[in-house]
Scaffold this active site. Structure first.
Site, mmCIF file in Angstrom:
data_model
loop_
_atom_site.group_PDB
_atom_site.id
_atom_site.type_symbol
_atom_site.label_atom_id
_atom_site.label_comp_id
_atom_site.label_asym_id
_atom_site.label_seq_id
_atom_site.Cartn_x
_atom_site.Cartn_y
_atom_site.Cartn_z
ATOM 1 C CG ASP A 105 -7.841 30.433 75.947
ATOM 2 O OD1 ASP A 105 -8.003 29.930 77.075
ATOM 3 O OD2 ASP A 105 -8.156 29.860 74.895
ATOM 4 C CB ILE A 107 -5.574 26.630 80.153
ATOM 5 C CG1 ILE A 107 -5.123 26.949 81.571
ATOM 6 C CG2 ILE A 107 -4.833 25.388 79.630
ATOM 7 C CD1 ILE A 107 -5.362 25.804 82.561
ATOM 8 C CG ASP A 108 -5.697 27.927 73.023
ATOM 9 O OD1 ASP A 108 -6.928 27.884 72.920
ATOM 10 O OD2 ASP A 108 -4.923 27.654 72.084
#
Length: 297
Positions: A105, A107-108
């Site tokens: 991911d 940018i979580d």
């Protein structure tokens, strides 16, 4: 950390952990320079499910860095998958049996990134035949890197992490997240919230599942639960908690695996107590119908 050739072979003088750390750090540094400076913002499945060119650029960066060293490995990144739970499940099934699978991911916490709220991270996990063996979560805003290797512990700032000692819910600080999709998930989440709040010290919801999981591993939270997550939200955080002495299951109490979508992660001490509260909320079903939510773990 000492390399273990049984699960962490050296390829081109780079170990799995070294490549993951380098990829997360470089992507995180670049993401931080783009804070407040993204140029495109698109809605994926709902107004709360966002993507920017920074998400896509970070994923491309991470993929290229990993594939430079491990070109034969498989790769599952959020931005390479169509939005929605069905597409996510299908994408995971396609690569589930890979010998080595990187789960990313970029940018979580994209909504936080878009609004300048400094609670977002890069999440990178590596699974070997479906079992997570490496997890890295990097928070560029605080320059904190959380790392775990299977059987070798979990660390932040080079120090071994341990889950919190809180023994009962009423002494615990817990966190949750709110699903971006429609349907029955949000009503279930709200019933769970109503059930949990009176039984704990307090509840937080900061908008990044991976960071919440890392905080459970570090003992900053005693528990985290959320409905409707994906493998890239949880895989790295799962191993962080596992290697810090905690426990991660689905909402039926079954052990975590990559296909789990509804997660309960705790310090272990309060796990059964929290599960009981969450399950009681689920058994109430949809308001006015008495039908329980089918969460499809």
């Amino acid at each position: 950390m000492v390399s273990d050739s049984r699960i962490e072979p050296i390829v081109g003088r780079k170990s799995f952990a070294a490549v993951a750390i380098n990829s997360a750090s470089k992507a995180g540094e670049w993401i931080k320079t783009k804070l407040g400076g993204f140029t495109s913002l698109n809605i994926k499945s709902s107004p709360g499910d966002l993507v920017t060119e920074v998400d896509k650029g970070a994923e491309t960066m991470i993929r290229n860095l990993i594939m430079t060293h491990f070109p034969d490995h498989s790769f599952l990144g959020e931005e390479g998958v169509e939005p929605g739970p069905e597409a996510s499940s299908a994408a995971l099934r396609d690569v589930m049996d890979a010998e080595y699978l990187w789960i990313v991911d970029p940018i979580d916490g994209t909504t936080n990134f878009v609004h300048g709220f400094p609670f977002f991270c890069v999440s990178i996990a590596l699974a070997c035949k479906g079992e997570v063996i490496l997890g890295v979560v990097y928070d560029p805003s605080r320059d904190e890197l959380f790392i775990a290797e299977k059987g070798k512990g979990a660390y932040v700032h080079g120090k071994r992490m341990r889950v919190s000692p809180d023994a009962v819910l009423r002494e615990s600080l817990v966190a949750t997240g709110f699903p971006p999709y429609g349907g029955a998930a949000l009503p279930l989440n709200m019933r769970q919230l109503l059930a949990v709040v009176p039984k704990v010290r307090n509840v937080r919801s900061n908008g990044s599942a991976a960071l919440h999981l890392a905080y459970v591993a570090a003992g900053r939270l005693s528990a985290f639960w959320e409905v409707g997550l994906n493998a890239w939200d949880m895989a790295a955080g799962y191993l962080l908690i596992q290697e810090s002495g905690g426990r991660v299951t689905d909402m039926k109490g079954e052990p975590y695996h990559l296909g789990v979508r509804n997660v309960v992660a705790t310090n272990g001490h309060i796990h059964d107590e929290l599960l009981q509260v969450l399950q009681s909320a689920e058994s109430e079903g949809e308001p006015g119908t008495g039908t329980p939510f089918k969460h499809g773990e």
